[in-house]
Design a protein around this motif. Structure first.
Motif, mmCIF file in Angstrom:
data_model
loop_
_atom_site.group_PDB
_atom_site.id
_atom_site.type_symbol
_atom_site.label_atom_id
_atom_site.label_comp_id
_atom_site.label_asym_id
_atom_site.label_seq_id
_atom_site.Cartn_x
_atom_site.Cartn_y
_atom_site.Cartn_z
ATOM 1 N N ALA A 144 0.869 -1.179 0.000
ATOM 2 C CA ALA A 144 0.000 0.000 0.000
ATOM 3 C C ALA A 144 0.905 1.228 0.000
ATOM 4 O O ALA A 144 1.903 1.274 0.713
ATOM 5 N N ARG A 145 0.530 2.218 -0.782
ATOM 6 C CA ARG A 145 1.324 3.437 -0.885
ATOM 7 C C ARG A 145 0.480 4.649 -0.499
ATOM 8 O O ARG A 145 -0.743 4.636 -0.621
ATOM 9 N N THR A 146 1.142 5.680 -0.039
ATOM 10 C CA THR A 146 0.468 6.939 0.217
ATOM 11 C C THR A 146 1.465 8.065 0.048
ATOM 12 O O THR A 146 2.681 7.855 0.150
ATOM 13 N N LYS A 160 2.938 6.272 10.245
ATOM 14 C CA LYS A 160 4.019 5.706 11.055
ATOM 15 C C LYS A 160 3.478 4.655 12.029
ATOM 16 O O LYS A 160 4.091 3.611 12.255
ATOM 17 N N LYS A 161 2.313 4.931 12.601
ATOM 18 C CA LYS A 161 1.717 3.996 13.558
ATOM 19 C C LYS A 161 1.412 2.653 12.910
ATOM 20 O O LYS A 161 1.521 1.603 13.551
ATOM 21 N N LEU A 162 1.067 2.682 11.630
ATOM 22 C CA LEU A 162 0.675 1.456 10.939
ATOM 23 C C LEU A 162 1.845 0.769 10.237
ATOM 24 O O LEU A 162 1.652 -0.266 9.596
ATOM 25 N N GLY A 163 3.045 1.340 10.351
ATOM 26 C CA GLY A 163 4.221 0.637 9.852
ATOM 27 C C GLY A 163 4.753 1.063 8.501
ATOM 28 O O GLY A 163 5.668 0.416 7.964
ATOM 29 N N TYR A 164 4.213 2.130 7.901
ATOM 30 C CA TYR A 164 4.733 2.601 6.620
ATOM 31 C C TYR A 164 6.192 3.027 6.758
ATOM 32 O O TYR A 164 6.615 3.525 7.800
ATOM 33 N N GLU A 165 6.935 2.857 5.670
ATOM 34 C CA GLU A 165 8.324 3.280 5.629
ATOM 35 C C GLU A 165 8.549 4.233 4.465
ATOM 36 O O GLU A 165 7.796 4.239 3.490
ATOM 37 N N SER A 166 9.604 5.030 4.564
ATOM 38 C CA SER A 166 9.896 6.043 3.552
ATOM 39 C C SER A 166 10.156 5.402 2.197
ATOM 40 O O SER A 166 10.821 4.372 2.086
ATOM 41 N N ASP A 167 9.629 6.046 1.151
ATOM 42 C CA ASP A 167 9.825 5.591 -0.224
ATOM 43 C C ASP A 167 10.192 6.771 -1.118
ATOM 44 O O ASP A 167 9.850 6.801 -2.297
ATOM 45 N N ARG A 183 6.670 10.202 0.193
ATOM 46 C CA ARG A 183 6.100 8.963 -0.331
ATOM 47 C C ARG A 183 6.361 7.878 0.700
ATOM 48 O O ARG A 183 7.499 7.686 1.144
ATOM 49 N N LEU A 184 5.307 7.157 1.066
ATOM 50 C CA LEU A 184 5.415 6.120 2.089
ATOM 51 C C LEU A 184 4.855 4.817 1.546
ATOM 52 O O LEU A 184 3.902 4.816 0.755
ATOM 53 N N ARG A 185 5.438 3.705 1.991
ATOM 54 C CA ARG A 185 5.042 2.399 1.455
ATOM 55 C C ARG A 185 4.957 1.380 2.589
ATOM 56 O O ARG A 185 5.790 1.361 3.493
ATOM 57 N N LEU A 186 3.936 0.556 2.513
ATOM 58 C CA LEU A 186 3.709 -0.493 3.505
ATOM 59 C C LEU A 186 3.549 -1.812 2.776
ATOM 60 O O LEU A 186 2.660 -1.961 1.935
ATOM 61 N N THR A 187 4.387 -2.787 3.098
ATOM 62 C CA THR A 187 4.255 -4.109 2.486
ATOM 63 C C THR A 187 3.343 -4.987 3.329
ATOM 64 O O THR A 187 3.072 -4.694 4.496
#
Length: 217
Positions: A144-146, A160-167, A183-187
């Motif tokens: 998921a991206r945002t 950040k709370k849900l675990g996204y990391e910098s992209d 840009r943030l990405r969550l696998t």
């Protein structure tokens, strides 16, 4: 009869405090009124399309037309799922889950807005969690991206709370000036490692083909 052609009306997501589903036309009108009463605080910017800065009536009309447009343009490989957010039956905002070339990429993006009076109560985190549960556990998304304005502390905090990391970052023009977004990405693996509230999804089986590029029967 409408459910035969648009079974997504039966899709329902629930968290401990919230319900997410397609609004009726009357409920859509209420959501337009919620938006007309305010989404951003003075000086706050949250969307590249600056619809929250429109005059109240135009702001409400934007919500109605955008919701209709997403349904009208739905394609099983490129879709935008817009759901109303309800607290004890009361409409308080909307969430969106977008899949572009989803049958190949298996990636989604998310978005949301809440009326001003409903912000700051943790609803945003529950809303994002519900969408991610649908994406990862039912649609088989791999990521998921945002994109979040660097100044948008609330949305940054949820990510950040849900675990996204910098992209990386994105640079765009808003009101004639450069604005920078993270840009943030969550696998899927990251999602499964982070604790989150319980989410119940019902009515998915009937509309699965509308998301996955399969034959609609």
């Amino acid at each position: 009869m409408i459910n035969k052609y648009w079974p997504l009306y039966g899709l329902n997501l629930r968290t401990p405090r919230l319900e997410f589903r397609f609004p009726s036309e009357d409920e859509l009108g209420t959501l337009a009124e919620v938006a007309a009463q305010g989404v951003n605080r003075p000086g706050q910017r949250t969307f590249l399309t600056p619809w929250p800065e429109l005059p109240p009536k135009e702001r409400g009309l934007f919500i109605v037309q955008n919701h209709w447009g997403c349904k009208a343009e739905w394609n099983s490989n490129n879709w935008v799922l817009n759901l109303g957010v309800f607290v004890e039956g009361r409409p308080i905002g909307m969430v969106s889950l977008r899949g572009k070339d989803f049958s190949v990429l298996r990636e989604v993006t998310t978005g949301s807005w809440l009326g001003l009076e409903f912000q700051g109560q943790g609803y945003g985190t529950e809303a994002r969690t519900a969408l991610l549960q649908l994406a990862f556990e039912h649609l088989g998304a791999v990521a998921a991206r945002t994109e979040v304005f660097q100044e948008n502390a609330a949305s940054q905090g949820v990510s950040k709370k849900l675990g996204y990391e910098s992209d990386g970052i994105s640079r765009d023009v808003l009101d004639g000036q450069v604005i920078v977004s993270d840009r943030l990405r969550l696998t899927r693996d990251q999602w499964q490692r982070v604790p989150h509230v319980a989410v119940t999804v019902t009515g998915f089986d009937q509309c699965q083909a509308y998301f996955l590029g399969e034959e609609v029967t």
